[in-house]
Design a protein around this motif. Structure first.
Motif: not given
Lengths: 358, 358
Positions: A165-181, A183-194
């Motif tokens: 399989s050819v995949e994008v190693d997305i977990a680290p970046s998903a983590g980084a995006a969440t961390a950025a959120l 850091d900005a003080g968010h704790t109520r973070i929603a995730f919406v998927s299809a």
DNA sequence: CGCTATGTTGAGACCGGTCTCATTCGCTTG
DNA sequence: CAAGCGAATGAGACCGGTCTCAACATAGCG
């Protein structure tokens, strides 16, 4: 030049042979340059082929070589820029190697995917690239190997299948995006998927059908927990396929007693619908709500506000998938190991501080 | 269940026939339900096929039916949302009729398109849908008819070719967009297209290779002239393919002694590059410059500002093209006349009054 | 009871290539 | 000069289906 009669019957090797005054076998040899043919005969045959405007019937050729010089691609939705770009990568790579591509769209429906695999195998494609709609229902993916044809999984992996399989190693970046959120003080973070689940809400036990969504979630949940925040099932939502469903999920989220202050959209299609819903409700990004989208497209830098995104090297994913498949078809070594391409977090302006509650 | 040996040799009708104890011909009849077969034999054969997991070889079938149940599609760039959506329309329609689709991308290169037609014809597709890169070089399009296969032109027409085309009736909307700009006071209106011309600048005599661009221009020029404004060659620019080239064209336009106060972008790819360039130059839309894009996508309503666009029913264009082709393949009447779908001007916020000169 | 109409079935040609095998030919070699 | 060898060529099998045609069986009919 072209007589009305021409159009019916195609010119065959036999016709060329007759015209050149040689046997069918010799003509075929001269045309396909295999075996031994004298120069004079070769020229004569080629001239005859030229005059008759001979074109080989690839179907007939495929039938006894067993090779069709065609690869099949099965994706969830080409309309989605994600697959569009990946398709382009596959297509460019395949063309460079002299292969053609048959594309089948499944609308992320497993039944359709099963039919697609069957049809493509019946058409004797040389190999298959599939973005499987489900990592549970995979019997049909096994058929590919059983038919002696290589299979490469795109964007998603399936356990216990002899396919790279050819995949994008997305977990680290998903983590980084969440961390950025965070850091900005968010704790109520929603995730919406299809992704369609069986009506279940998120829990640690919930197994998802699509690894790329699992990975996104793993990155997000990991980042949350590393800050001592336990993911809330009410903020993790699935089934956002189509504008209406996405809209109602977002409405639902906003109407929560303790609504999210940030939303992560699992892909660009959802992102668009989420943003539209927010806009309709008169909510501003990032003033009222912060927002992060998975996938980066040129328009993401031109929206109001420019979107913070997790960029994926999608074109390269397509290229990598096609390359591996082509190498296997050529009998070349290809590492035999899953390929992981890196994703990157691109900070733009859709993430801001948590608004002060009214 | 599956023995290692299975994977090599495929099960054929002969195998099924042997197992069912009937002749090859009878087995084929029972399987393909044509001709007359007794119920008992039919059942026996079907059971045998089931047990052997028989799958017909479509290649062999195609070879002597002459039909491959496959249509070829040749477009300039699937990555472009325009063709992506059209492809989806074609794909959905074809699938519903039991046809598969082979896609080839030409990057708007005529040579590649010629090869593509050849390859697809050699593969014996039943019919072709092509968005021709050029309405001048069309010899290869003639081959399709000569090979006895129907051809439907997508989005672009070609004179003197016995092929139906499905187009968007874009001139009126292009005119309406221009009129909207004129109403807002603009007189210096630029048009930027990706079309490659032979280094020529616009004049009445300039013939363009792509009818959809010709039509856009016709609508624009018509609107201009109806207000007594003669189109200026320096404002009508071609060759904007790729980010860099688009950027330099826009820079060039802005550096004119009498620069445009409004820009019309011929498609969404160009629009994105134009907007990015304007943004980099610190120019605001519509404050400093008004802007209109051809094509509408969901993100166009979410940019800053939301874009005024000429919306085209692209998915429907794909559906119409496939429908016509399929009807011809089925020998049904299809009107035999070019299809024209309407475009609409969608007013959003990217058009504003002419800025007061500093 | 004989004859034809209808229904079933098998043998084999065919689609258009590829490829194996045997034959023929020219040339080298002892 | 005959044996030996490789190159060139033709005949025909083969891939896996479809389809024609003839053979045969059964049934209906006069």
């Amino acid at each position: 030049m072209v007589e009305p009669g021409d159009r019916q019957r195609a010119v065959t090797v036999a016709d060329v042979a007759r015209r050149a005054g040689v046997s069918k076998a010799t003509a075929a040899r001269a045309l396909g340059d295999y075996g031994a043919v004298s120069d004079s005969v070769r020229e004569r045959v080629q001239a005859a082929a030229e005059e008759l405007d001979y074109r080989p019937n690839e179907l007939a050729r495929s039938m006894n070589t067993g090779k069709s010089k065609t690869i099949g691609v099965i994706v969830g939705d080409i309309e989605n820029g994600y697959f569009g770009l990946a398709m382009r990568g596959i297509s460019d790579t395949a063309k460079a190697a002299g292969y053609d591509v048959i594309l089948i769209n499944t609308s992320e429906d497993v039944r359709t995917e099963i039919d697609a695999v069957r049809v493509l195998l019946d058409k004797r494609v040389d190999g298959l690239i599939v973005a499987p709609a489900s990592s549970f229902e995979t019997g049909h993916l096994r058929w590919v190997g059983e038919a002696g044809r290589p299979l490469v999984l795109l964007d998603r992996r399936v356990a216990g299948l002899e396919a790279v399989s050819v995949e994008v190693d997305i977990a680290p970046s998903a983590g980084a995006a969440t961390a950025a959120l965070l850091d900005a003080g968010h704790t109520r973070i929603a995730f919406v998927s299809a992704l369609q689940t069986e009506g279940e809400t998120y829990s640690d036990r919930l197994e998802l059908r699509v690894s790329s969504v699992t990975d996104r979630l793993a990155g997000i949940v990991g980042a949350l927990r590393s800050r001592g925040i336990e993911p809330s099932a009410e903020l993790i939502r699935f089934g956002a396929h189509g504008r209406d469903r996405t809209r109602s999920i977002v409405e639902d989220l906003l109407d929560l007693a303790d609504p999210p202050t940030a939303i992560l959209a699992s892909d660009s299609l959802i992102a668009l619908d989420v943003l539209r819903t927010l806009k309709d409700r008169g909510l501003r990004v990032p003033g009222d709500l912060s927002f992060v989208m998975f996938d980066d497209f040129e328009w993401a830098a031109l929206t109001d506000p420019p979107l913070t995104v997790v960029a994926q090297p999608i074109y390269d994913v397509g290229v990598a998938a096609a390359t591996i498949l082509l190498r296997r078809l050529a009998g070349l070594p290809h590492g035999d190991v899953d390929a992981h391409l890196p994703a990157t977090l691109v900070l733009r302006d859709s993430v801001g501080p948590v608004p002060v509650r009214a």
